[in-house]
Motif scaffolding. Structure first.
Motif, PDB file in Angstrom:
ATOM      1  N   THR A 173      13.837  12.082  -0.405  1.00 56.05           N
ATOM      2  CA  THR A 173      14.300  11.705   0.921  1.00 56.05           C
ATOM      3  C   THR A 173      14.411  12.958   1.794  1.00 56.05           C
ATOM      4  O   THR A 173      14.342  14.082   1.298  1.00 56.05           O
ATOM      5  N   THR A 174      14.588  12.754   3.075  1.00 52.54           N
ATOM      6  CA  THR A 174      14.566  13.870   4.027  1.00 52.54           C
ATOM      7  C   THR A 174      15.570  14.954   3.679  1.00 52.54           C
ATOM      8  O   THR A 174      15.266  16.151   3.754  1.00 52.54           O
ATOM      9  N   HIS A 175      16.784  14.574   3.289  1.00 53.81           N
ATOM     10  CA  HIS A 175      17.826  15.547   2.996  1.00 53.81           C
ATOM     11  C   HIS A 175      17.855  15.967   1.527  1.00 53.81           C
ATOM     12  O   HIS A 175      18.744  16.713   1.116  1.00 53.81           O
ATOM     13  N   GLY A 176      16.919  15.478   0.736  1.00 51.54           N
ATOM     14  CA  GLY A 176      16.820  15.902  -0.652  1.00 51.54           C
ATOM     15  C   GLY A 176      17.915  15.391  -1.561  1.00 51.54           C
ATOM     16  O   GLY A 176      18.155  15.970  -2.624  1.00 51.54           O
ATOM     17  N   ASN A 177      18.573  14.302  -1.185  1.00 49.12           N
ATOM     18  CA  ASN A 177      19.657  13.764  -2.005  1.00 49.12           C
ATOM     19  C   ASN A 177      19.249  12.531  -2.792  1.00 49.12           C
ATOM     20  O   ASN A 177      20.084  11.833  -3.362  1.00 49.12           O
ATOM     21  N   GLY A 178      17.962  12.223  -2.827  1.00 54.92           N
ATOM     22  CA  GLY A 178      17.499  11.061  -3.571  1.00 54.92           C
ATOM     23  C   GLY A 178      15.995  10.913  -3.488  1.00 54.92           C
ATOM     24  O   GLY A 178      15.288  11.753  -2.909  1.00 54.92           O
ATOM     25  N   PHE A 179      15.491   9.816  -4.098  1.00 51.60           N
ATOM     26  CA  PHE A 179      14.054   9.582  -4.177  1.00 51.60           C
ATOM     27  C   PHE A 179      13.692   8.228  -3.588  1.00 51.60           C
ATOM     28  O   PHE A 179      14.473   7.281  -3.645  1.00 51.60           O
ATOM     29  N   LEU A 180      12.458   8.151  -3.069  1.00 57.37           N
ATOM     30  CA  LEU A 180      11.770   6.887  -2.865  1.00 57.37           C
ATOM     31  C   LEU A 180      10.817   6.723  -4.040  1.00 57.37           C
ATOM     32  O   LEU A 180       9.936   7.559  -4.251  1.00 57.37           O
ATOM     33  N   SER A 218       0.812  -1.232   0.000  1.00 58.60           N
ATOM     34  CA  SER A 218       0.000   0.000   0.000  1.00 58.60           C
ATOM     35  C   SER A 218       0.841   1.278   0.000  1.00 58.60           C
ATOM     36  O   SER A 218       0.420   2.295   0.537  1.00 58.60           O
ATOM     37  N   GLY A 219       2.047   1.210  -0.554  1.00 56.62           N
ATOM     38  CA  GLY A 219       2.884   2.403  -0.618  1.00 56.62           C
ATOM     39  C   GLY A 219       3.428   2.850   0.722  1.00 56.62           C
ATOM     40  O   GLY A 219       3.837   4.010   0.865  1.00 56.62           O
ATOM     41  N   LEU A 220       3.459   1.970   1.709  1.00 48.07           N
ATOM     42  CA  LEU A 220       3.892   2.335   3.064  1.00 48.07           C
ATOM     43  C   LEU A 220       5.413   2.241   3.171  1.00 48.07           C
ATOM     44  O   LEU A 220       5.978   1.237   3.616  1.00 48.07           O
ATOM     45  N   VAL A 221       6.074   3.303   2.754  1.00 49.91           N
ATOM     46  CA  VAL A 221       7.527   3.425   2.797  1.00 49.91           C
ATOM     47  C   VAL A 221       7.846   4.839   3.274  1.00 49.91           C
ATOM     48  O   VAL A 221       7.250   5.807   2.804  1.00 49.91           O
ATOM     49  N   ALA A 222       8.805   4.988   4.212  1.00 47.72           N
ATOM     50  CA  ALA A 222       9.131   6.318   4.738  1.00 47.72           C
ATOM     51  C   ALA A 222      10.574   6.353   5.208  1.00 47.72           C
ATOM     52  O   ALA A 222      11.030   5.427   5.890  1.00 47.72           O
ATOM     53  N   SER A 223      11.277   7.422   4.864  1.00 50.71           N
ATOM     54  CA  SER A 223      12.646   7.594   5.355  1.00 50.71           C
ATOM     55  C   SER A 223      12.615   8.311   6.695  1.00 50.71           C
ATOM     56  O   SER A 223      11.710   9.111   6.976  1.00 50.71           O
ATOM     57  N   SER A 224      13.581   8.042   7.541  1.00 48.12           N
ATOM     58  CA  SER A 224      13.623   8.643   8.871  1.00 48.12           C
ATOM     59  C   SER A 224      13.816  10.151   8.754  1.00 48.12           C
ATOM     60  O   SER A 224      14.636  10.625   7.979  1.00 48.12           O
ATOM     61  N   PRO A 225      13.069  10.948   9.521  1.00 52.72           N
ATOM     62  CA  PRO A 225      13.066  12.398   9.334  1.00 52.72           C
ATOM     63  C   PRO A 225      14.297  13.123   9.849  1.00 52.72           C
ATOM     64  O   PRO A 225      14.652  14.179   9.331  1.00 52.72           O
ATOM     65  N   GLN A 226      14.946  12.586  10.882  1.00 52.26           N
ATOM     66  CA  GLN A 226      16.035  13.335  11.499  1.00 52.26           C
ATOM     67  C   GLN A 226      17.324  13.277  10.692  1.00 52.26           C
ATOM     68  O   GLN A 226      17.975  14.290  10.451  1.00 52.26           O
ATOM     69  N   ASP A 227      17.701  12.086  10.237  1.00 48.93           N
ATOM     70  CA  ASP A 227      18.981  11.951   9.563  1.00 48.93           C
ATOM     71  C   ASP A 227      18.909  11.178   8.253  1.00 48.93           C
ATOM     72  O   ASP A 227      19.938  11.004   7.588  1.00 48.93           O
ATOM     73  N   ALA A 228      17.717  10.721   7.875  1.00 48.81           N
ATOM     74  CA  ALA A 228      17.521   9.940   6.645  1.00 48.81           C
ATOM     75  C   ALA A 228      18.403   8.700   6.614  1.00 48.81           C
ATOM     76  O   ALA A 228      18.714   8.181   5.542  1.00 48.81           O
ATOM     77  N   ARG A 229      18.785   8.189   7.775  1.00 45.70           N
ATOM     78  CA  ARG A 229      19.680   7.040   7.832  1.00 45.70           C
ATOM     79  C   ARG A 229      18.938   5.732   7.602  1.00 45.70           C
ATOM     80  O   ARG A 229      19.528   4.743   7.165  1.00 45.70           O
TER      81      ARG A 229
END
Length: 463
Positions: A440-447, A11-22
């Motif tokens: 992604t959180t830091h804007g260096n890539g895509f999901l 169901s599209g449930l994917v998320a990068s961590s907000p603080q450090d995108a680690r």
């Protein structure tokens, strides 16, 4: 740009961590998986089980109350996920059984559970401070805020349901909620720092409030029902500041509202080919953006190269073609009632406005501001297929990501010296369609999200 392998998701449930995108959080049916974003190795995994407790769920000193001792049996499929703001906790909402499970990234043995009562839980999300969870019940009965720290709950009765009927005010401790009491709409303002204590409650003029939008300057814009184009602007004291009702929009409701990052201009669109920019002095339009088939001579036009995907076997990086075009063909396949913009979004600094018009779904229009907020059409990006999603980079001012639903993505940005660069990028995968594109959180890539799978794409840094 480097691409990862294809991984499963539900169901599209994917998320990068907000603080450090680690980390990247993924839901697969009733399982939660956390992967590192650099190596994609699995670091944590949990299974949401169908079990019943007779009291509060607690482990290692942290307690979350249970709204009811009724059975938690039901479909354990995860319907919503979320990271806390500090990336230490994650939640998994299972609407089928009306429950929310919470897990800790620092202590995999720690868990907590929120079990809804007869009203269930259809949606849950983190409050900005990352220690409270906001749960929405079915049938618009109430909103419940559960505290991870105390295990106590705060109940707010009769909310207006929908993703556009509540907001946390950025940079403050305020929670704004649209409510309906005794068949009348109202706005509630709550203090998140004092257990969501009610600060102010005031009636509004809407017959059936459809959405609200909050600015950083303590303005609340609310729209009327979907059949009437009317916008009311209130301040946080409950004073009506202005009403906007354009005559040409009669018979159809507001489709989008978006505050400029400065909080001084409100962009409003309906079902006509117009966007109204309202100023904060008298709430009248200072500018009207209108879709026109004729492109101004000073506008830069880029076009996706014909047949580039087949020529590169889906593994190429090709630039857009710079073209001289003066007209954009209107889409005549829709019904007579279609129109307006499908998407409208300011960039991080408010210097650019992204618009996708329904009458021209293959084109991305980028409007640019000067010293004053008077957007002018600066760039048009033309594609072979309809654009299904576009997003501004969350960090870089002038950078866009675009998807047209196929096995490719598109990027556009302003380079040094005011030059522009656009690329068409094939996704090196078979039977993969980019249904949704997220930075992604830091804007260096895509999901890159397909129906049952996802992949990541990261920019390659120059040595």
């Amino acid at each position: 740009m480097d691409f990862t392998e294809i991984y499963k998701q539900t169901s599209g449930l994917v998320a990068s961590s907000p603080q450090d995108a680690r980390y990247i959080l993924i839901a697969i049916e009733n399982r939660l998986i956390v992967r590192r974003s650099d190596t994609f190795q699995i670091t944590h995994a949990w299974t949401v089980e169908d079990k019943v407790d007779s009291g509060p769920s607690s482990q290692k000193g942290t307690t979350v109350g249970v709204a009811s001792t009724m059975s938690a049996s039901g479909d354990t499929t995860i319907t919503g996920i979320g990271w806390s703001s500090d990336s230490r906790y994650i939640l998994a909402c299972s609407a089928g059984r009306g429950a929310v499970n919470v897990f800790s990234l620092l202590d995999e043995a720690w868990t907590a559970r929120i079990q809804g009562g007869v009203e269930g839980i259809v949606k849950a999300e983190w409050a900005p401070e990352g220690r409270n969870i906001v749960c929405f019940s079915d049938w618009t009965l109430r909103v419940t805020i559960w505290s991870l720290s105390t295990g106590k709950a705060t109940y707010i009765q009769y909310p207006k349901y929908g993703g556009k009927c509540f907001a946390f005010v950025p940079g403050s401790n305020l929670f704004i909620l649209a409510e309906r009491h005794k068949s009348k709409d109202s706005i509630g303002i709550y203090d998140t720092s004092s257990g969501y204590q009610l600060l102010r409650h005031f009636p509004v003029l809407t017959q059936s409030l459809s959405s609200l939008c909050v600015s950083t300057n303590e303005y609340i814009a609310i729209s009327e029902n979907t059949l009437e184009f009317k916008v009311y602007i209130y301040n946080f004291a409950g004073i009506l500041l202005g009403t906007f009702l354009p005559e040409e929009e009669a018979g159809m409701g507001v489709r989008h509202m978006s505050w400029h990052p400065s909080g001084t201009v409100l962009a409003v669109s309906g079902w006509s080919d117009k966007i109204y920019l309202l100023n904060h002095f008298n709430w009248a339009p200072i500018s009207i953006i209108e879709f026109r088939a004729r492109i101004p001579a000073e506008t830069i036009v880029w076009k996706e190269p014909v047949g580039w995907f087949e020529a590169t076997h889906g593994r190429g990086f090709l630039p857009y073609d710079r073209v001289k075009r003066t007209m954009i063909a209107r889409d005549t396949t829709g019904s007579a009632s279609t129109g307006g913009c499908l998407q409208m979004e300011w960039n991080i600094k408010g210097t650019g406005l992204l618009v996708i018009w329904e009458n021209s779904p293959t084109a991305v229009h980028v409007y640019q501001n000067g010293e004053k907020i008077r957007p002018q059409l600066g760039t048009v990006l033309l594609h072979s297929n309809a654009v299904i999603c576009a997003a501004w980079n969350p960090v870089k001012e002038w950078k866009l990501g675009i998807s047209c639903g196929g096995c490719s993505i598109y990027t556009w940005w302003k380079a040094d010296g005011d030059g522009e660069i656009g690329e068409c990028i094939g996704v090196p995968a078979k039977k993969f369609s980019v249904k949704e594109l997220r930075w992604t959180t830091h804007g260096n890539g895509f999901l890159l999200v397909d129906k049952h799978a996802f992949a990541c794409a990261f920019e390659v840094e120059d040595d």
